[in-house]
Each structure stands twice: as structure tokens, then as C-alpha cells.
Design a protein around this motif. Sequence first.
Motif, short mmCIF file in Angstrom:
data_model
loop_
_atom_site.label_atom_id
_atom_site.label_comp_id
_atom_site.label_asym_id
_atom_site.label_seq_id
_atom_site.Cartn_x
_atom_site.Cartn_y
_atom_site.Cartn_z
N HIS A 131 38.32 68.84 -51.07
CA HIS A 131 36.73 68.12 -51.08
C HIS A 131 36.39 68.16 -49.69
N THR A 132 35.10 69.05 -49.55
CA THR A 132 34.89 69.19 -48.47
C THR A 132 33.86 68.07 -47.60
N ARG A 133 33.59 67.09 -48.39
CA ARG A 133 33.01 66.08 -47.56
C ARG A 133 34.11 65.10 -47.20
N GLU A 134 34.97 64.81 -47.91
CA GLU A 134 36.08 63.93 -47.58
C GLU A 134 36.95 64.58 -46.40
N ALA A 135 37.05 65.81 -46.38
CA ALA A 135 37.86 66.57 -45.61
C ALA A 135 37.03 66.30 -44.04
N ARG A 136 35.87 66.35 -43.97
CA ARG A 136 34.94 66.13 -42.88
C ARG A 136 35.14 64.90 -42.32
N ARG A 137 35.05 63.95 -43.27
CA ARG A 137 34.93 62.52 -43.21
C ARG A 137 36.22 62.12 -42.44
N PHE A 138 37.48 62.52 -42.88
CA PHE A 138 38.85 62.00 -42.57
C PHE A 138 39.41 62.85 -41.27
N ASP A 139 38.76 64.08 -41.06
CA ASP A 139 39.38 64.99 -40.00
C ASP A 139 39.18 64.29 -38.78
N ARG A 140 38.48 62.90 -38.56
CA ARG A 140 38.32 62.39 -37.33
C ARG A 140 39.49 61.18 -37.20
N THR A 141 39.91 60.93 -38.23
CA THR A 141 41.02 59.93 -38.28
C THR A 141 42.37 60.20 -37.64
N HIS A 142 43.19 59.12 -37.38
CA HIS A 142 44.39 59.49 -36.73
C HIS A 142 45.44 60.62 -37.46
#
Length: 275
Positions: free
Chosen positions: A68-79
Motif C-alpha cells: 500500500h503505497t500511501r501507508e508505506a510512505r506515512r509509516f516509513d517515518r515511524t520508529h
Amino acid sequence: MKLKPLQSSLLPAAVPHDGGTLRVATYNIHKGVRGLGPRKRLEIHNLGQAMEAFDADLIFLQEVRAFHTREARRFDRTHFGWPEEGQAEFLAPEGYEAAYRSNAITRHGEHGNALLSRWPMGDVGHHDVSDHRFEQRGLLHVPVAWAGGTVHAVVVHFGLVHRSRVRQVQRLARFIEAEVPAGEMLVVAGDFNDWGERLDGPMAELGLHRASAPGARRGDSLTFPSLAPVFGLDRFYLRGLACRSMLVPRGSNWARMSDHLPLVAELMAAPGVAG
């Protein structure tokens, strides 16, 4: 009875894997994400711990994502970050095989059903049972070698409308007749979305009986919604197998990971079934 250590999991230690008992779990994982807007959080890493805690031979999963490209971008910045591989492969404990097939294509990704297996898998099959264009649904079929025989595992996630679910049971019947030999063990498991408890009869007409532990009460197998479950949407339907025990892990940690709670059962070959 000794409990598994995932805090308030209420999961008993699995019986020794002597080939006579098949532990199974089914879980709608809500695509590994919970919450809305800025409060949306990634739960896929906690779900990985849940898979370990099940200590199950077969884990039937719904609402699983390969990407899921959008969720991958969103959570790529998480720990911890979005997993690099598909969720089925990411969730599979060490030594397990994973089978996955997509059911639904969305704007930014897709989702479908998965099976995680401690035992060797055969050819993975997929059958479209979509009833209309607004709900894409499918059956994941995997034969699994167990106890000297074959258990056919079918992962389902039925529709939101009762008429659709009835037609999906009919399509399941045709699929079983065509793909599953009559004398072999069969587990159909997943999220049936059967709010009105109306599918047991149609499933029984296929020779599939809903798993229930001896002496169980209705409230023992309620799984939805996870915060205060009042519906038993998640189920196992069996042929050639009998249910020894069943439980729903409860507690705040389980309630936060998905809108469903998992269902865990221990099965054994029914009398007269070769294993």
C-alpha cells in the motif's frame, strides 16, 4: 494452566506437537493499521508478536496487504516503519510457510487473505467469489500435509450483505466439490460477517459444521468488536475434524491491534478419518 506471556493474552501453552492435535487460529488483522487521521497507528509489528503467541499450526488471516503505497510512505517515518515485504511474509513466524492471494485492488494498494502454516503446503489456489463490484471477495485454498494426511485450508472473508453471503456459500460449495476430495479433512475459516447467525444451516448442507468446544457457551467465541465483543463473526467450519477446545484471547493489547479479536482452536481428526 500456564499462560502465554503476551501480557493479558489468556493463551494457554500449546499441547506438544505430536501429530494428533492441530492448533488453528483465525484473525482479521485490519490491514495492520488502526485509528483515523493523525491518530492512525501501525500495529503490524505487534501483530507479529501475536502470531508467535498463537503457536498455531495454521493461521488463517484476512485483510492482509502485500503493498500500500500511501501507508508505506506515512509509516516509513515511524520508529519501526512499514515492512519491506508483504504482510503475510512479515507475519510468518520463523519456520512457517506463507501463502497469500489478493482479493481487492484499491487506489493505493490491495488486500486479501493469507495462510501461515507450520506444515508443508501444496499448490495455492484462489477463487473469486465477488458478488458485486463494490465488494471484491475471494477464497484462498491451500492443501497442507498433516499427520500423514491432507488438511484442506480455505480462508474466507464473506460480504457485508446476507444475500451476498448466501451466494458466496453456494460458490464455496461448487469450489469444494471441484477442488477438495470427498474423503479429506477440510477447515473453512475466516471472517464470515454473519451478524444474524444465519449461515450455520447453509454450511451444514455442505457437510461443514461450525467448530464448538465441548460445553462451550455462546459468549465464549465472540470476537467483534474487539473492545467489547458481541458478535461471533470469526469462525471455523470443519469436515473430518472435531474441536477439542476453543478460546478468544482478550485484554487491552488484543483490543488495540484490530477491530476483531482472534479465535484459536485445537482440533483433532474425527473418528473414522485416516490421519
